[in-house]
Design an enzyme around this catalytic site. Structure first.
Site, PDB file in Angstrom:
ATOM      1  N   ARG A 166     -13.632 -17.946   3.517  1.00 52.14           N
ATOM      2  CA  ARG A 166     -12.862 -18.326   4.706  1.00 52.14           C
ATOM      3  C   ARG A 166     -13.688 -18.363   5.984  1.00 52.14           C
ATOM      4  O   ARG A 166     -13.449 -19.212   6.847  1.00 52.14           O
ATOM      5  CB  ARG A 166     -11.706 -17.339   4.882  1.00 52.14           C
ATOM      6  N   ASP A 220       0.005  -0.293  15.018  1.00 52.52           N
ATOM      7  CA  ASP A 220       0.420   1.024  15.548  1.00 52.52           C
ATOM      8  C   ASP A 220      -0.335   2.174  14.869  1.00 52.52           C
ATOM      9  O   ASP A 220      -0.792   3.104  15.530  1.00 52.52           O
ATOM     10  CB  ASP A 220       1.921   1.272  15.315  1.00 52.52           C
ATOM     11  N   GLU A 230      -4.116  -2.599   4.622  1.00 51.88           N
ATOM     12  CA  GLU A 230      -4.871  -3.352   5.634  1.00 51.88           C
ATOM     13  C   GLU A 230      -5.251  -2.488   6.836  1.00 51.88           C
ATOM     14  O   GLU A 230      -6.242  -2.774   7.512  1.00 51.88           O
ATOM     15  CB  GLU A 230      -4.081  -4.596   6.077  1.00 51.88           C
ATOM     16  N   GLU A 236      -4.503 -20.521   0.697  1.00 55.19           N
ATOM     17  CA  GLU A 236      -5.718 -21.048   0.078  1.00 55.19           C
ATOM     18  C   GLU A 236      -5.418 -21.570  -1.337  1.00 55.19           C
ATOM     19  O   GLU A 236      -6.188 -22.361  -1.890  1.00 55.19           O
ATOM     20  CB  GLU A 236      -6.730 -19.906  -0.001  1.00 55.19           C
ATOM     21  N   ARG A 244     -13.318 -10.904   4.061  1.00 56.90           N
ATOM     22  CA  ARG A 244     -12.559 -10.675   2.832  1.00 56.90           C
ATOM     23  C   ARG A 244     -12.380 -11.966   2.057  1.00 56.90           C
ATOM     24  O   ARG A 244     -12.108 -13.015   2.646  1.00 56.90           O
ATOM     25  CB  ARG A 244     -11.175 -10.115   3.176  1.00 56.90           C
ATOM     26  N   ALA A 272       0.844  -1.202   0.000  1.00 52.18           N
ATOM     27  CA  ALA A 272       0.000   0.000   0.000  1.00 52.18           C
ATOM     28  C   ALA A 272       0.876   1.248   0.000  1.00 52.18           C
ATOM     29  O   ALA A 272       0.672   2.168  -0.806  1.00 52.18           O
ATOM     30  CB  ALA A 272      -0.927  -0.010   1.210  1.00 52.18           C
ATOM     31  N   GLN A 301     -10.669 -11.878  10.486  1.00 57.80           N
ATOM     32  CA  GLN A 301     -10.681 -13.091   9.663  1.00 57.80           C
ATOM     33  C   GLN A 301      -9.762 -14.172  10.217  1.00 57.80           C
ATOM     34  O   GLN A 301      -8.571 -13.931  10.415  1.00 57.80           O
ATOM     35  CB  GLN A 301     -10.230 -12.762   8.242  1.00 57.80           C
ATOM     36  N   PHE A 345      -9.619 -19.636  -6.214  1.00 58.04           N
ATOM     37  CA  PHE A 345      -9.468 -19.184  -4.828  1.00 58.04           C
ATOM     38  C   PHE A 345     -10.849 -19.163  -4.175  1.00 58.04           C
ATOM     39  O   PHE A 345     -11.858 -19.086  -4.884  1.00 58.04           O
ATOM     40  CB  PHE A 345      -8.863 -17.775  -4.807  1.00 58.04           C
ATOM     41  N   HIS A 402      -8.163 -17.535   9.027  1.00 53.53           N
ATOM     42  CA  HIS A 402      -7.911 -18.336   7.822  1.00 53.53           C
ATOM     43  C   HIS A 402      -8.013 -19.801   8.222  1.00 53.53           C
ATOM     44  O   HIS A 402      -7.453 -20.209   9.244  1.00 53.53           O
ATOM     45  CB  HIS A 402      -6.511 -18.002   7.290  1.00 53.53           C
ATOM     46  N   LEU A 435       0.854 -19.807   7.867  1.00 53.32           N
ATOM     47  CA  LEU A 435      -0.174 -19.968   6.840  1.00 53.32           C
ATOM     48  C   LEU A 435       0.171 -21.026   5.798  1.00 53.32           C
ATOM     49  O   LEU A 435       1.283 -21.085   5.291  1.00 53.32           O
ATOM     50  CB  LEU A 435      -0.380 -18.633   6.121  1.00 53.32           C
ATOM     51  N   HIS A 493      -5.785 -14.072  10.698  1.00 53.07           N
ATOM     52  CA  HIS A 493      -5.077 -13.796   9.454  1.00 53.07           C
ATOM     53  C   HIS A 493      -5.207 -12.368   8.948  1.00 53.07           C
ATOM     54  O   HIS A 493      -4.240 -11.775   8.472  1.00 53.07           O
ATOM     55  CB  HIS A 493      -5.621 -14.756   8.394  1.00 53.07           C
TER      56      HIS A 493
END
Ligand SMILES: Cc1cc2nc3c(=O)[nH]c(=O)nc-3n(C[C@H](O)[C@H](O)[C@H](O)COP(=O)(O)OP(=O)(O)OC[C@H]3O[C@@H](n4cnc5c(N)ncnc54)[C@H](O)[C@@H]3O)c2cc1C
Length: 575
Positions: free
Chosen positions: A281, A216, A378, A250, A389, A15, A235, A115, A237, A247, A347
């Site tokens: 999920r 933060d 996020e 998926e 999501r 991002a 979420q 997915f 997972h 993880l 997750h």
């Protein structure tokens, strides 16, 4: 030390970097990160990034939009989801043009795979929509954008930790950062600040998130007056490695992996007859826990099996090399011959700093902007994911809305003058550090953190109910009191992890309280928020975003924001 830039971006995940390269070369841009830039959690993203390219089979962006709305359990804002799905193909081709090495089809197009929750023709069957680079998709995009940022001359301040925002007469005009190597404070003056500080899975005991995912940016924005939106939606997972939470993407199920209970049964067939193991999920995590509750966990324990043995060595070695390596290293199983023990792991956070589709932080239910303050990735809630999501929609979200935030900040900085900083802007942070260093209290950071993570895991995870949530609020408030008496072991200035752990713990306690209050207030079940005492979705009362505003005297204050519905009216969610 003082620095001046047009824009300061906090966070060098996808991002932050996507916003940075969008700012024209005539804007001066600094990017701060508390870890080395390319160690941001985006680099850990495995399975893919969604876009209706239609390279493997027919697809279109309206199906992608529908799936995202349905996946969100109708809580996502449909104007924002439309932008997300429509802009996805352009986003992928842009990545391709700057050098991201995606996997290819035999004829040389960008390869795609299935997915969870992504379907053809409004829910008919799974569709191949995730673009990927083996199971290292985040890694290759992050490295490519980082190189691009260096080419653009963007200045990086690695291992600089955001401590507070400078707000003067209601406008954000910079920030205070702590240089981790020296313990020095730095003042950054700027016309705009973008928070791109990622998620906060570390609030929970079992998580797939990086150590740096402590929220933060959210906690600091919250204290500065920005509301937090839809924080109750966390979420889990379905497939974290048993006990560790690491993880298993998926993509493993996208490539044909199957979940099995202790009888070897493919139980997802019972719960989601159409798309089976590729259900979204929130559903799959609940189904795993239902199986375990029914005594169908493996060996009576709280995990099930993810079976990849029928996929063959070649596919596992080429398309799922990273996660099969994790299974060997961390679970001690050989996925070519044996199933992987898995259980749900915290997750992704659907909630975040309330922001509009151009990254502007908003302060109320009408969408009034917080001048100079932006959020993307996020840590922000736009909201495209609503109550749940879909896999491979986060990488897309952070690139689409990171770019839009970059564009909007570029417009904004040409319309405003640099604002004078208030006198002695570092004072409050300096005092906070001195107080922590000098505290003679008896409480340990590690113990309070472990107790917080445990209560969140026990009472505020996949299944929730009133009594548990009320106890959790009480416990978190007690931990916040104890936090006032923590004692640091390290009193130095060089890489003082103890000090930073203390500061991050303070942030996580604030967020844990808001997540729990949100979960307590929302008396329905929707997406990832499953209340056993209110098992039904209640559109009449709860088709609305929760917003919490900080109040030093009275604790977090709840208000609501309407959901934007354009093309798709809420329906029952079946898969
Ligand atoms: C293991 C894993 C696999 C995933 N796989 C996928 C996938 O296949 N597809 C998909 O769509 N999504 C996936 N996701 C989700 C997705 O990767 C994340 O949501 C996304 O990368 C978050 O990006 P970001 O830019 O918002 O933040 P991050 O990449 O988390 O970066 C946060 C940045 O903020 C900085 N920062 C934080 N606090 C401070 C502070 N106080 N001071 C200074 N800097 C600070 C950090 O140093 C870092 O640079 C996955 C997530 C995980 C954990």
């Amino acid at each position: 030390m003082k620095h001046q830039f047009d824009v300061v971006i906090v966070g060098s995940g996808l991002a932050g970097l996507r916003a940075a390269i969008e700012l024209e070369e005539d804007a001066s841009v600094a990017v701060l990160s508390k870890v080395f830039a390319t160690r941001s959690h985006s680099g850990a993203a495995q399975g893919g990034i969604g876009a209706a390219l239609g390279n493997e089979e027919e697809d279109n962006w309206e199906w992608h939009m529908f799936d995202t709305v349905k996946g969100s359990d109708y809580l996502g804002d449909q104007d924002a989801i439309e932008i997300l799905a429509q802009d996805a193909p352009r986003t992928i081709y842009e990545l391709e043009h700057i050098g991201v090495p995606f996997n290819r089809t035999p004829e040389g197009k960008i390869a795609q795979r299935a997915f969870g929750g992504h379907t053809r023709n409004f829910g008919e069957a799974p569709v191949k929509r995730a673009c990927y680079a083996a199971d290292r998709t985040g890694r290759v995009i992050l490295d490519t954008l980082w190189e691009k940022s260096l080419q653009r001359g963007i200045q990086f301040f690695d291992e600089f930790q955001l401590m507070s925002l400078i707000i003067h007469e209601g406008q954000c005009c910079g920030l205070i950062a702590y240089e981790i190597a020296t313990g020095k404070l730095h003042t950054f003056q700027s016309k705009a600040v973008l928070l791109a500080t990622g998620g906060y899975g570390k609030v929970y005991k079992t998580t797939s998130n990086a150590f740096a995912s402590t929220g933060d940016g959210l906690a600091i924005a919250f204290r500065a007056g920005a509301p937090l939106e839809d924080m109750e939606f966390v979420q889990f997972h379905p497939t974290g490695i048993y006990k560790l939470g690491i993880l298993i993407s998926e993509a493993a199920r996208g490539e044909g992996g199957i979940l099995r209970n202790n009888e070897g049964e493919r139980f997802m067939e019972r719960y989601a007859p159409v798309i089976k193991d590729l259900a979204p999920r929130d559903m799959v995590s609940r189904c795993i826990l239902e199986e375990i509750r029914a005594g169908k966990g493996i060996d009576g324990k709280d995990y099930v099996h993810l079976d990849l043995t029928h996929l063959g060595k070649e596919l596992l070695d080429t398309k799922l090399a990273e996660i099969t390596g994790f299974a060997r290293t961390y679970a001690g199983v050989e996925p070519v011959n044996e199933p992987i023990p898995v259980q749900p792991t915290c997750h992704y956070m659907m909630g975040g700093i309330a922001a509009d589709v151009d990254g502007r932080v908003i302060t109320d239910s009408e969408g009034t902007a917080f001048p100079g303050l932006y959020a993307a990735g996020e840590c922000a809630c736009v909201s495209v994911h609503g109550a749940n999501r879909l896999g491979c929609n986060s990488l897309l979200d952070i690139l689409v809305f990171g770019r839009r935030a970059g564009k909007e900040m570029h417009r904004f900085i040409s319309t405003v003058e640099t604002v004078e900083l208030p006198p002695d802007p570092e004072k409050v942070v300096a005092q906070q550090i001195i107080a922590l260093m000098q505290s003679e209290g008896k409480e340990s950071i590690g113990e309070i953190r472990a107790e917080m993570q445990k209560v969140m895991m026990d009472d505020v995870s996949v299944f929730r109910h009133k009594e548990g949530l009320e106890e959790a609020v009480e416990k978190i408030r007690e931990l916040k009191q104890r936090y006032r008496n923590i004692r640091l072991q390290d009193k130095g200035n060089c890489f003082n992890r103890d000090l930073l752990d203390a500061i991050e713990l303070g942030h996580m306690l604030d967020l844990a309280e808001v997540i729990t209050l949100g979960a307590l207030s929302r008396e329905e079940s929707r997406g990832a928020h499953s209340r056993e005492d209110f098992p039904k979705r209640d559109d009449e009362k709860w088709l609305v975003h929760t917003m919490f505003k900080h109040s030093a005297d009275e604790g977090p204050q709840l208000f609501f924001k309407p959901v934007t519905i354009t093309r798709f009216q809420p329906k029952e969610r079946k898969y």
